[in-house]
Motif scaffolding. Structure first.
Motif, PDB file in Angstrom:
ATOM      1  N   GLU A 155     -29.394  56.809  15.796  1.00  0.00           N
ATOM      2  CA  GLU A 155     -30.451  55.843  15.460  1.00  0.00           C
ATOM      3  C   GLU A 155     -29.848  54.578  14.879  1.00  0.00           C
ATOM      4  OE1 GLU A 155     -34.342  54.505  15.309  1.00  0.00           O
ATOM      5  OE2 GLU A 155     -33.546  56.339  16.207  1.00  0.00           O
ATOM      6  N   TYR A 156     -28.861  54.762  14.032  1.00  0.00           N
ATOM      7  CA  TYR A 156     -28.233  53.578  13.426  1.00  0.00           C
ATOM      8  C   TYR A 156     -27.488  52.768  14.475  1.00  0.00           C
ATOM      9  CZ  TYR A 156     -24.837  50.788  10.869  1.00  0.00           C
ATOM     10  OH  TYR A 156     -24.051  49.743  10.427  1.00  0.00           O
ATOM     11  N   ASP A 157     -26.746  53.440  15.355  1.00  0.00           N
ATOM     12  CA  ASP A 157     -25.988  52.714  16.384  1.00  0.00           C
ATOM     13  C   ASP A 157     -26.929  51.907  17.298  1.00  0.00           C
ATOM     14  OD1 ASP A 157     -23.680  53.808  15.346  1.00  0.00           O
ATOM     15  OD2 ASP A 157     -23.532  55.430  16.822  1.00  0.00           O
ATOM     16  N   THR A 158     -28.068  52.498  17.632  1.00  0.00           N
ATOM     17  CA  THR A 158     -29.024  51.787  18.502  1.00  0.00           C
ATOM     18  C   THR A 158     -29.542  50.523  17.821  1.00  0.00           C
ATOM     19  OG1 THR A 158     -29.680  53.856  19.545  1.00  0.00           O
ATOM     20  CG2 THR A 158     -31.191  51.993  19.783  1.00  0.00           C
ATOM     21  N   ARG A 159     -29.975  50.677  16.580  1.00  0.00           N
ATOM     22  CA  ARG A 159     -30.526  49.525  15.859  1.00  0.00           C
ATOM     23  C   ARG A 159     -29.436  48.470  15.593  1.00  0.00           C
ATOM     24  NH1 ARG A 159     -34.820  52.113  11.501  1.00  0.00           N
ATOM     25  NH2 ARG A 159     -36.087  53.238  13.048  1.00  0.00           N
ATOM     26  N   ALA A 160     -28.230  48.923  15.306  1.00  0.00           N
ATOM     27  CA  ALA A 160     -27.166  47.957  15.072  1.00  0.00           C
ATOM     28  C   ALA A 160     -26.823  47.186  16.343  1.00  0.00           C
ATOM     29  CB  ALA A 160     -25.926  48.693  14.543  1.00  0.00           C
ATOM     30  N   GLU A 161     -26.873  47.883  17.510  1.00  0.00           N
ATOM     31  CA  GLU A 161     -26.602  47.205  18.787  1.00  0.00           C
ATOM     32  C   GLU A 161     -27.681  46.177  19.098  1.00  0.00           C
ATOM     33  OE1 GLU A 161     -24.552  46.193  22.181  1.00  0.00           O
ATOM     34  OE2 GLU A 161     -23.927  47.399  20.439  1.00  0.00           O
ATOM     35  N   LEU A 162     -28.951  46.561  18.821  1.00  0.00           N
ATOM     36  CA  LEU A 162     -30.038  45.596  19.033  1.00  0.00           C
ATOM     37  C   LEU A 162     -29.867  44.400  18.118  1.00  0.00           C
ATOM     38  CD1 LEU A 162     -33.163  47.932  19.403  1.00  0.00           C
ATOM     39  CD2 LEU A 162     -32.052  46.583  21.201  1.00  0.00           C
ATOM     40  N   MET A 163     -29.491  44.655  16.918  1.00  0.00           N
ATOM     41  CA  MET A 163     -29.298  43.572  15.957  1.00  0.00           C
ATOM     42  C   MET A 163     -28.186  42.640  16.413  1.00  0.00           C
ATOM     43  SD  MET A 163     -30.439  42.377  13.069  1.00  0.00           S
ATOM     44  CE  MET A 163     -29.911  41.256  11.773  1.00  0.00           C
ATOM     45  N   ARG A 164     -27.145  43.220  17.017  1.00  0.00           N
ATOM     46  CA  ARG A 164     -26.028  42.395  17.470  1.00  0.00           C
ATOM     47  C   ARG A 164     -26.422  41.527  18.656  1.00  0.00           C
ATOM     48  NH1 ARG A 164     -22.254  42.590  21.238  1.00  0.00           N
ATOM     49  NH2 ARG A 164     -23.029  44.573  22.057  1.00  0.00           N
ATOM     50  N   ARG A 165     -27.191  42.103  19.604  1.00  0.00           N
ATOM     51  CA  ARG A 165     -27.554  41.366  20.811  1.00  0.00           C
ATOM     52  C   ARG A 165     -28.640  40.307  20.527  1.00  0.00           C
ATOM     53  NH1 ARG A 165     -27.790  45.936  25.618  1.00  0.00           N
ATOM     54  NH2 ARG A 165     -25.578  46.564  25.487  1.00  0.00           N
ATOM     55  N   ASN A 166     -29.617  40.722  19.747  1.00  0.00           N
ATOM     56  CA  ASN A 166     -30.730  39.802  19.482  1.00  0.00           C
ATOM     57  C   ASN A 166     -31.159  39.971  18.036  1.00  0.00           C
ATOM     58  OD1 ASN A 166     -32.847  38.052  19.533  1.00  0.00           O
ATOM     59  ND2 ASN A 166     -34.086  39.211  21.008  1.00  0.00           N
ATOM     60  N   PRO A 167     -30.646  39.139  17.156  1.00  0.00           N
ATOM     61  CA  PRO A 167     -30.975  39.287  15.730  1.00  0.00           C
ATOM     62  C   PRO A 167     -32.474  39.230  15.472  1.00  0.00           C
ATOM     63  CG  PRO A 167     -29.142  37.785  16.023  1.00  0.00           C
ATOM     64  CD  PRO A 167     -29.673  38.053  17.382  1.00  0.00           C
ATOM     65  N   ASP A 168     -33.242  38.578  16.374  1.00  0.00           N
ATOM     66  CA  ASP A 168     -34.671  38.484  16.124  1.00  0.00           C
ATOM     67  C   ASP A 168     -35.438  39.692  16.640  1.00  0.00           C
ATOM     68  OD1 ASP A 168     -34.253  36.014  14.974  1.00  0.00           O
ATOM     69  OD2 ASP A 168     -34.440  34.950  16.909  1.00  0.00           O
ATOM     70  N   ALA A 169     -34.752  40.559  17.403  1.00  0.00           N
ATOM     71  CA  ALA A 169     -35.451  41.716  17.998  1.00  0.00           C
ATOM     72  C   ALA A 169     -35.764  42.781  16.957  1.00  0.00           C
ATOM     73  CB  ALA A 169     -34.606  42.298  19.120  1.00  0.00           C
ATOM     74  N   ILE A 170     -34.998  42.871  15.882  1.00  0.00           N
ATOM     75  CA  ILE A 170     -35.206  43.916  14.871  1.00  0.00           C
ATOM     76  C   ILE A 170     -34.851  43.357  13.506  1.00  0.00           C
ATOM     77  CG2 ILE A 170     -32.868  44.841  15.142  1.00  0.00           C
ATOM     78  CD1 ILE A 170     -34.020  47.624  14.596  1.00  0.00           C
ATOM     79  N   ALA A 171     -35.532  43.862  12.503  1.00  0.00           N
ATOM     80  CA  ALA A 171     -35.300  43.339  11.153  1.00  0.00           C
ATOM     81  C   ALA A 171     -34.054  44.001  10.545  1.00  0.00           C
ATOM     82  CB  ALA A 171     -36.522  43.604  10.282  1.00  0.00           C
ATOM     83  N   GLN A 172     -33.436  43.238   9.699  1.00  0.00           N
ATOM     84  CA  GLN A 172     -32.245  43.761   9.002  1.00  0.00           C
ATOM     85  C   GLN A 172     -32.589  44.980   8.150  1.00  0.00           C
ATOM     86  OE1 GLN A 172     -29.048  42.660   9.321  1.00  0.00           O
ATOM     87  NE2 GLN A 172     -28.470  44.386   8.000  1.00  0.00           N
ATOM     88  N   ARG A 173     -33.814  44.994   7.670  1.00  0.00           N
ATOM     89  CA  ARG A 173     -34.257  46.119   6.823  1.00  0.00           C
ATOM     90  C   ARG A 173     -34.227  47.421   7.597  1.00  0.00           C
ATOM     91  NH1 ARG A 173     -40.103  46.322   3.659  1.00  0.00           N
ATOM     92  NH2 ARG A 173     -39.762  48.342   2.631  1.00  0.00           N
ATOM     93  N   GLU A 174     -34.574  47.389   8.895  1.00  0.00           N
ATOM     94  CA  GLU A 174     -34.578  48.607   9.701  1.00  0.00           C
ATOM     95  C   GLU A 174     -33.148  49.122   9.900  1.00  0.00           C
ATOM     96  OE1 GLU A 174     -37.127  50.314  10.680  1.00  0.00           O
ATOM     97  OE2 GLU A 174     -38.551  48.909   9.764  1.00  0.00           O
ATOM     98  N   VAL A 175     -32.209  48.184  10.066  1.00  0.00           N
ATOM     99  CA  VAL A 175     -30.801  48.592  10.221  1.00  0.00           C
ATOM    100  C   VAL A 175     -30.296  49.230   8.929  1.00  0.00           C
ATOM    101  CG1 VAL A 175     -28.472  47.784  10.705  1.00  0.00           C
ATOM    102  CG2 VAL A 175     -30.410  46.806  11.934  1.00  0.00           C
TER     103      VAL A 175
END
Length: 410
Positions: A155-175
């Motif tokens: 779960e963490y790897d998925t959210r971190a990858e999304l954060m890397r590709r599109n910082p606006d796609a997911i909040a930092q709080r979720e990571v």
């Protein structure tokens, strides 16, 4: 008396014969009861001097003692612990063999201790079964915790990858929340592994140690149980043994009896005066006569001489010892064994005897450089041993009469 007769035969008798037949003096006339000293003064004086010299020579070079005893050892019958007698297996004055049971003590306490130790062993074994079940449970928890950790990590790897590709796609709080979940899952894995290690330590170390302690307690209780049976340590005859069931015995205060080991008398311990310390030597031939074997003279040989005097011994105490307490003179202890095997078999253990030891100068007389006077003196010393031997035989003849008649049979 014998020495006096011998000395008078070479002093007073020749003096009397000279005065009676050479000088013509007659008994009842010149030689009367009142004139004996004057008429036979030279013979009497020489007789006294020669008698004293002969007695001194005999008793110094051929020492004698009435303190010769066939010493024997007894074994005290004692349990290793105190207790109440439960059963007695032998009677008074009964002959026993080594290992034969004599009596047994009450074992109720020891039986209870054995049962307690067995229960403790069973309890530890049950604990080991439970610990193995707990080990299996800990292994399952580890598998479960590792699964949760893998899921949280994915779960963490998925959210971190999304954060890397599109910082606006997911909040930092979720990571960050996913990272906390990973750390929590890792902690659960560590806890599960530590729990398994604790259970494994219980199985490998703690429970075996507890079982070993319980087994040691069982062995100790069994030894105490076995010690309740008292057996004979050697072949012999039991003396002063009057135990009955219910009596209390104690190894410090109340022994059960005495065991006299089976042994034949093989030697005597003789105590000679300290003045003979330079005379008593190993290899000296001697003779003994004992009241228990009347009219018998047994040849013996000195096999050992104790190099200390027992009366001078001292043990550490809380008081200073005064030398006057050692004023009583002790004796030189010599071990005398029969020259012929079995000569003392008929002698009861503990019997008292009269012993002579004879000085022999045979080896010194074989020296080619010895002087004539010296050889004469040594021959004379050896010859005087015959007088002491004769005295011993007279004692052997008189001893039964003196014991049974003159002393009233005591």
């Amino acid at each position: 008396m014998l020495e006096l007769l011998l000395c008078s035969a070479v002093t007073i008798l020749p003096d009397f014969l000279w005065r009676r037949y050479a000088q013509g003096k007659r008994l009842g006339r010149e030689i009367t009861l009142f004139s004996v000293w004057y008429e036979l003064r030279w013979g009497i004086t020489l007789c006294v001097i020669l008698t004293i010299a002969l007695i001194t020579t005999i008793f110094y070079f051929h020492p004698s003692t009435s303190s010769a005893v066939s010493v024997f050892r007894t074994v005290t019958i004692l349990p290793e612990r105190g207790g109440r007698v439960a059963e007695v297996f032998i009677g008074i004055n009964e002959h026993v063999t080594q290992g034969q049971p004599l009596f047994s003590l009450d074992t109720a306490e020891q039986e209870a201790e054995i049962e307690t130790a067995k229960r403790q062993i069973a309890e530890v074994e049950a604990g080991m079964v439970v610990a193995r079940s707990q080990l299996a449970e800990a292994e399952g928890r580890i598998v479960q915790a590792r699964g949760s950790l893998r899921q949280a990590q994915d779960e963490y790897d998925t959210r971190a990858e999304l954060m890397r590709r599109n910082p606006d796609a997911i909040a930092q709080r979720e990571v960050d929340r996913a990272q906390v979940a990973v750390d929590t899952a890792q902690g659960a894995v560590d806890a599960a592994v530590a729990g398994k290690a604790a259970v494994q330590s219980q199985i490998d170390f703690a429970l075996p140690a507890e079982k070993a302690s319980a087994e040691a307690a069982l062995a100790e209780a069994e030894v105490a149980f076995e010690k309740a049976l008292v057996v004979a340590g050697t072949d012999g005859v039991v003396q002063q043994f009057a135990l009955r069931a219910g009596d209390v015995v104690n190894p410090m205060l109340r022994p059960a009896g005495i065991l006299v080991p089976d042994r034949h008398v093989t030697g005597l311990a003789a105590g000679f005066g300290q003045i003979e310390a330079q005379i008593i030597k190993v290899g000296m031939v001697g003779e003994v006569t004992c009241p228990a074997i009347p009219f018998t003279v047994i040849p013996v040989v000195v096999t050992d001489v104790q190099d200390v005097v027992a009366s001078g011994q001292i043990r550490p105490t809380d008081q200073l010892q005064d030398i006057s307490t050692f004023a009583r003179p002790g004796t030189i202890t010599a071990i005398m064994e029969p020259l012929f095997e079995g000569a003392l078999d008929r002698l009861p253990q503990g019997s008292a005897c009269i012993a002579n030891a004879y000085t022999s100068n045979h080896d010194a007389l074989q020296d080619p450089e010895i002087g004539a006077f010296h050889a004469f003196v040594l021959h004379a010393i050896d010859a005087t041993g015959l007088v002491h031997a004769a005295l011993l035989r007279l004692q052997a003849l008189i001893l039964p009469v003196r014991t049974l008649v003159l002393s009233g049979g005591h």
